[in-house]
Motif scaffolding. Sequence first.
Motif, PDB file in Angstrom:
ATOM      1  N   HIS A 129      12.686  -6.761   0.182  1.00 14.81           N
ATOM      2  CA  HIS A 129      11.472  -7.575   0.272  1.00 14.81           C
ATOM      3  C   HIS A 129      10.336  -6.912   1.051  1.00 14.81           C
ATOM      4  O   HIS A 129       9.173  -7.033   0.675  1.00 14.81           O
ATOM      5  CB  HIS A 129      11.839  -8.904   0.926  1.00 14.81           C
ATOM      6  CG  HIS A 129      10.761  -9.940   0.892  1.00 14.81           C
ATOM      7  ND1 HIS A 129      10.175 -10.374  -0.275  1.00 14.81           N
ATOM      8  CD2 HIS A 129      10.165 -10.640   1.897  1.00 14.81           C
ATOM      9  CE1 HIS A 129       9.267 -11.304   0.003  1.00 14.81           C
ATOM     10  NE2 HIS A 129       9.245 -11.479   1.313  1.00 14.81           N
ATOM     11  N   ALA A 130      10.660  -6.221   2.127  1.00  9.97           N
ATOM     12  CA  ALA A 130       9.621  -5.712   3.026  1.00  9.97           C
ATOM     13  C   ALA A 130       8.820  -4.578   2.389  1.00  9.97           C
ATOM     14  O   ALA A 130       9.333  -3.801   1.588  1.00  9.97           O
ATOM     15  CB  ALA A 130      10.257  -5.234   4.326  1.00  9.97           C
ATOM     16  N   THR A 131       7.550  -4.482   2.766  1.00 12.05           N
ATOM     17  CA  THR A 131       6.688  -3.393   2.304  1.00 12.05           C
ATOM     18  C   THR A 131       6.651  -2.279   3.351  1.00 12.05           C
ATOM     19  O   THR A 131       7.065  -2.450   4.498  1.00 12.05           O
ATOM     20  CB  THR A 131       5.256  -3.892   2.073  1.00 12.05           C
ATOM     21  OG1 THR A 131       4.780  -4.527   3.271  1.00 12.05           O
ATOM     22  CG2 THR A 131       5.200  -4.877   0.926  1.00 12.05           C
ATOM     23  N   THR A 132       6.125  -1.132   2.921  1.00 17.36           N
ATOM     24  CA  THR A 132       5.972   0.024   3.802  1.00 17.36           C
ATOM     25  C   THR A 132       4.510   0.456   3.818  1.00 17.36           C
ATOM     26  O   THR A 132       3.678  -0.067   3.059  1.00 17.36           O
ATOM     27  CB  THR A 132       6.822   1.200   3.299  1.00 17.36           C
ATOM     28  OG1 THR A 132       6.278   1.652   2.038  1.00 17.36           O
ATOM     29  CG2 THR A 132       8.270   0.790   3.100  1.00 17.36           C
ATOM     30  N   ALA A 133       4.204   1.426   4.655  1.00 14.44           N
ATOM     31  CA  ALA A 133       2.836   1.962   4.710  1.00 14.44           C
ATOM     32  C   ALA A 133       2.404   2.503   3.354  1.00 14.44           C
ATOM     33  O   ALA A 133       1.236   2.391   2.963  1.00 14.44           O
ATOM     34  CB  ALA A 133       2.755   3.060   5.768  1.00 14.44           C
ATOM     35  N   GLY A 134       3.350   3.089   2.609  1.00 16.56           N
ATOM     36  CA  GLY A 134       3.015   3.616   1.296  1.00 16.56           C
ATOM     37  C   GLY A 134       2.568   2.541   0.330  1.00 16.56           C
ATOM     38  O   GLY A 134       1.723   2.784  -0.547  1.00 16.56           O
ATOM     39  N   ASP A 135       3.130   1.341   0.468  1.00 17.48           N
ATOM     40  CA  ASP A 135       2.705   0.242  -0.402  1.00 17.48           C
ATOM     41  C   ASP A 135       1.249  -0.137  -0.134  1.00 17.48           C
ATOM     42  O   ASP A 135       0.487  -0.419  -1.066  1.00 17.48           O
ATOM     43  CB  ASP A 135       3.612  -0.972  -0.190  1.00 17.48           C
ATOM     44  CG  ASP A 135       5.036  -0.716  -0.655  1.00 17.48           C
ATOM     45  OD1 ASP A 135       5.210  -0.270  -1.809  1.00 17.48           O
ATOM     46  OD2 ASP A 135       5.966  -0.942   0.136  1.00 17.48           O
ATOM     47  N   ILE A 136       0.866  -0.140   1.128  1.00 16.24           N
ATOM     48  CA  ILE A 136      -0.520  -0.500   1.447  1.00 16.24           C
ATOM     49  C   ILE A 136      -1.482   0.559   0.900  1.00 16.24           C
ATOM     50  O   ILE A 136      -2.576   0.241   0.426  1.00 16.24           O
ATOM     51  CB  ILE A 136      -0.718  -0.682   2.969  1.00 16.24           C
ATOM     52  CG1 ILE A 136       0.404  -1.552   3.553  1.00 16.24           C
ATOM     53  CG2 ILE A 136      -2.069  -1.305   3.254  1.00 16.24           C
ATOM     54  CD1 ILE A 136       0.595  -2.879   2.880  1.00 16.24           C
ATOM     55  N   GLU A 137      -1.078   1.813   0.956  1.00 18.53           N
ATOM     56  CA  GLU A 137      -1.904   2.859   0.336  1.00 18.53           C
ATOM     57  C   GLU A 137      -2.073   2.580  -1.163  1.00 18.53           C
ATOM     58  O   GLU A 137      -3.163   2.760  -1.731  1.00 18.53           O
ATOM     59  CB  GLU A 137      -1.266   4.237   0.544  1.00 18.53           C
ATOM     60  CG  GLU A 137      -1.166   4.699   1.991  1.00 18.53           C
ATOM     61  CD  GLU A 137      -2.486   5.214   2.566  1.00 18.53           C
ATOM     62  OE1 GLU A 137      -3.542   5.058   1.923  1.00 18.53           O
ATOM     63  OE2 GLU A 137      -2.438   5.781   3.681  1.00 18.53           O
ATOM     64  N   ASN A 138      -1.000   2.137  -1.806  1.00 17.14           N
ATOM     65  CA  ASN A 138      -1.099   1.776  -3.214  1.00 17.14           C
ATOM     66  C   ASN A 138      -2.093   0.640  -3.438  1.00 17.14           C
ATOM     67  O   ASN A 138      -2.838   0.631  -4.427  1.00 17.14           O
ATOM     68  CB  ASN A 138       0.272   1.354  -3.754  1.00 17.14           C
ATOM     69  CG  ASN A 138       1.225   2.512  -3.943  1.00 17.14           C
ATOM     70  OD1 ASN A 138       0.812   3.668  -4.026  1.00 17.14           O
ATOM     71  ND2 ASN A 138       2.509   2.216  -4.007  1.00 17.14           N
ATOM     72  N   PHE A 139      -2.082  -0.330  -2.531  1.00 25.02           N
ATOM     73  CA  PHE A 139      -3.027  -1.441  -2.648  1.00 25.02           C
ATOM     74  C   PHE A 139      -4.468  -0.915  -2.658  1.00 25.02           C
ATOM     75  O   PHE A 139      -5.290  -1.319  -3.487  1.00 25.02           O
ATOM     76  CB  PHE A 139      -2.867  -2.423  -1.478  1.00 25.02           C
ATOM     77  CG  PHE A 139      -1.567  -3.171  -1.431  1.00 25.02           C
ATOM     78  CD1 PHE A 139      -0.587  -3.016  -2.408  1.00 25.02           C
ATOM     79  CD2 PHE A 139      -1.309  -4.046  -0.391  1.00 25.02           C
ATOM     80  CE1 PHE A 139       0.605  -3.716  -2.348  1.00 25.02           C
ATOM     81  CE2 PHE A 139      -0.126  -4.754  -0.320  1.00 25.02           C
ATOM     82  CZ  PHE A 139       0.839  -4.589  -1.299  1.00 25.02           C
ATOM     83  N   ILE A 140      -4.759  -0.020  -1.715  1.00 26.72           N
ATOM     84  CA  ILE A 140      -6.125   0.496  -1.619  1.00 26.72           C
ATOM     85  C   ILE A 140      -6.460   1.341  -2.845  1.00 26.72           C
ATOM     86  O   ILE A 140      -7.588   1.318  -3.344  1.00 26.72           O
ATOM     87  CB  ILE A 140      -6.320   1.314  -0.325  1.00 26.72           C
ATOM     88  CG1 ILE A 140      -5.828   0.532   0.902  1.00 26.72           C
ATOM     89  CG2 ILE A 140      -7.785   1.685  -0.139  1.00 26.72           C
ATOM     90  CD1 ILE A 140      -6.509  -0.790   1.113  1.00 26.72           C
ATOM     91  N   ASP A 141      -5.467   2.079  -3.347  1.00 29.44           N
ATOM     92  CA  ASP A 141      -5.692   2.842  -4.581  1.00 29.44           C
ATOM     93  C   ASP A 141      -6.150   1.906  -5.701  1.00 29.44           C
ATOM     94  O   ASP A 141      -7.079   2.222  -6.461  1.00 29.44           O
ATOM     95  CB  ASP A 141      -4.412   3.555  -5.023  1.00 29.44           C
ATOM     96  CG  ASP A 141      -4.026   4.718  -4.116  1.00 29.44           C
ATOM     97  OD1 ASP A 141      -4.837   5.102  -3.248  1.00 29.44           O
ATOM     98  OD2 ASP A 141      -2.904   5.241  -4.284  1.00 29.44           O
ATOM     99  N   PHE A 142      -5.477   0.761  -5.821  1.00 28.48           N
ATOM    100  CA  PHE A 142      -5.833  -0.176  -6.888  1.00 28.48           C
ATOM    101  C   PHE A 142      -7.218  -0.764  -6.652  1.00 28.48           C
ATOM    102  O   PHE A 142      -8.049  -0.817  -7.580  1.00 28.48           O
ATOM    103  CB  PHE A 142      -4.794  -1.290  -6.981  1.00 28.48           C
ATOM    104  CG  PHE A 142      -5.094  -2.299  -8.059  1.00 28.48           C
ATOM    105  CD1 PHE A 142      -4.880  -1.988  -9.395  1.00 28.48           C
ATOM    106  CD2 PHE A 142      -5.601  -3.554  -7.745  1.00 28.48           C
ATOM    107  CE1 PHE A 142      -5.164  -2.912 -10.399  1.00 28.48           C
ATOM    108  CE2 PHE A 142      -5.887  -4.480  -8.739  1.00 28.48           C
ATOM    109  CZ  PHE A 142      -5.671  -4.156 -10.069  1.00 28.48           C
TER     110      PHE A 142
END
Length: 753
Positions: free
Chosen positions: A379-392
């Motif tokens: 369930h938990a996200t990582t720093a890499g997921d947030i980078e993906n958010f900003i990419d989108f």
Amino acid sequence: MCEAMRMLAVLLIALPILAAQEPAAEARRREALATLEKVLTPARKPQTGRITAQDASWEDWVRRTGELPPDFDAMPSIAELPDPLARVATPAQWQARRRWIREQFERWVVGKMPPKPDNLRAVVTGTHMEGEVTVREVRLEFGPDHKATLRVQLMIPPGKGPFPVFLTNHARTRPWVATAVRRGYIGCIYFAADPTYGNADDSDPYIDIYPEYDFSCIARWAWAGMRAVDYLYKLPEVDKAKIGITGHSRNGKQALLAAAFDERIGAVIPSSGNTGECDPWRYTSDMFANETIEQITGNFPHWFHPRLRFFAGREHKLPVDQNSLMALVAPRGLLMYSAFSEHQGNSFGFEQGYRSVRRVYEFLGQPGKVGLHLRAGEHATTAGDIENFIDFFDTVFGRKTYPRFETWLHGYTFQGWQQGSGEKISPLNYTKRLTGDAYPGVEKVRERLRWLLGEEPAGVRFPASKTGGGMTSDGWLAVLYKRPVAVPGTVARAVAFGDDLHGDLYLPAGADGQALPGKRPVVVWLHAFSYPTGYSRYARGIVAELTKRGFAVFAFDQIGFGTRVEHAARFYQRYPKWSLMGKMVADTRAAVDALATVEDLDASKIYLAGYALGGKVALFTAALENRVAGIATVAGFTPLRLAGGDKGHEGVKMYSHLHGLLPRLGFFVGQEARLPVDYDEILAAIAPRPALVVAPQLDRYAPVADVRRAVEAARAQYRAAGRENALALETPLDFNRLPAATERLVCNWLAAQ
């Protein structure tokens, strides 16, 4: 005058009919409520919020308001996802459809929101610098006498604006905004979130400030986010065309709702909110082994409007679904984001929702602004997921272009299978048959069943082993799922079988933790449509009950589920003439093969038991495999020749168009009476071996009268063999699910064999 008299005459005729209908509808609604109160587990009291100003529980709300469920008989059954574009051919019609979808959501799912306040004012309560970043603390005041307040925190990067905005209700203790600020976004936090995160929920007082509105907790959080947008629109530092909102888990639910209802929000990334977010309600029923309407409205009764709980077990009666809500975001940016292996997720549901929403984006000419990302992990996200958010966000806002997010775990379509297989089948070449028609004989049934399962390629057997051991592995996901699952009073060991497959054998254990001696019967437990977790979720109860009764239990994941969730995506490229159900049956037969050689198991007493998908696999396998001593199937089937019409389930399309289990069935949609084989014949082919069919009375996927008809048709073969009582039918008052009472029923029946 004549026309007026005619209308009056029609009205006078209709009034007695309407008067008779109203009490009947009222009686049905009261009966539906009484059934819910019998079947549903009582809802908890909210721990960190309120349902309403007066009600501490869902049951309190029902008693106070006297509200009844809708008249389900009068509502259409929509088995598959409601089409957001139904009756839409023009942009103007889409706008009308959008308004209707919102009305339905406010009625049945989240409650009615107040209008945008026209008196918002902002009070800056503090400003300080953190390095080069300006941190501004603000209190928004609005509503009647400015009684409603909302704290907002801005983190403004250095440089000349206007800046895009990363909007969330996650406080800095969950530092999602940090990455956004580094990448040139204003981080904006609004303090409307569950107090479990450590801050007071500023939206809770809105219950008292707006008593005429019944918006739920999730809706209040979303509405607060919209008030933050009101403030952002007043700031010269903000690029108003580039406001993105996101949130995780319960906060993903409110982020999606805010973006759906507020067109000023330019993009949204709901993250792992699952049920009540991007996983449609229709794919959260118990057989999908994730969070159901009953569970989410029972454990968190304040999150959604109390009316939603009426639809537990009747998800197909909802006029809208989460794909409808996501469609309201179009043509703005939407990235559906979750993990395919998290316990409350459902990659199948996400993919079906994405297919539906993508059609809306295509209709509006913006197919590139919607995406689906199903990551590995829990369930938990990582720093890499947030980078993906900003990419989108960057891509949608035109700041920079990154590769499109589009993950497919399954990717199956009936049309794609047709093209790849080259299959062409005319149902007109098959004779019409009705459930209960003359039994064609076991060999004919098996021949037709093998045809339906497809052309199984030639294979080799796994070497026999007295212990079941072998050098196979179920991969890294088994570690995530903590396999074998911990079941008190048992000891587990690995069993290798089939084509490099791995399962877990649970044996009764003594006080010393060692397996009790002696040859014992074994039950192969076959899981439901549990895409994210395979057999792990809900296995403990059935394993514990069976091992208490002296059974061993063997469990493994079917292809496309749990540890094998990624293994089905290319199946039909690799085996265009076979079927996923054919592979499942082959794997289950291989399990029987392996268990028959294990020295402390009784090869003459190998039983199959399964729920939903597992019940189907058990039936197909036992019909073809004589070594199966008996079966128990819970909510496992409905006769497909009776599946046409408005019965509230997908019928043959569930097998051919949705889950891709038996693609050849797709040619018989609308021609179900011409199916070459059906469940009454499959069940009869198991005779005279014992079989238990559990058909819940309220199972929307399998009308109990239809199941009873199939069982009674099959009973003729049991009667002819002198073993009529070996076929048992139980019809508990329940929805399609596997509660503890049904587990005990199944285990007691197996023990009696």
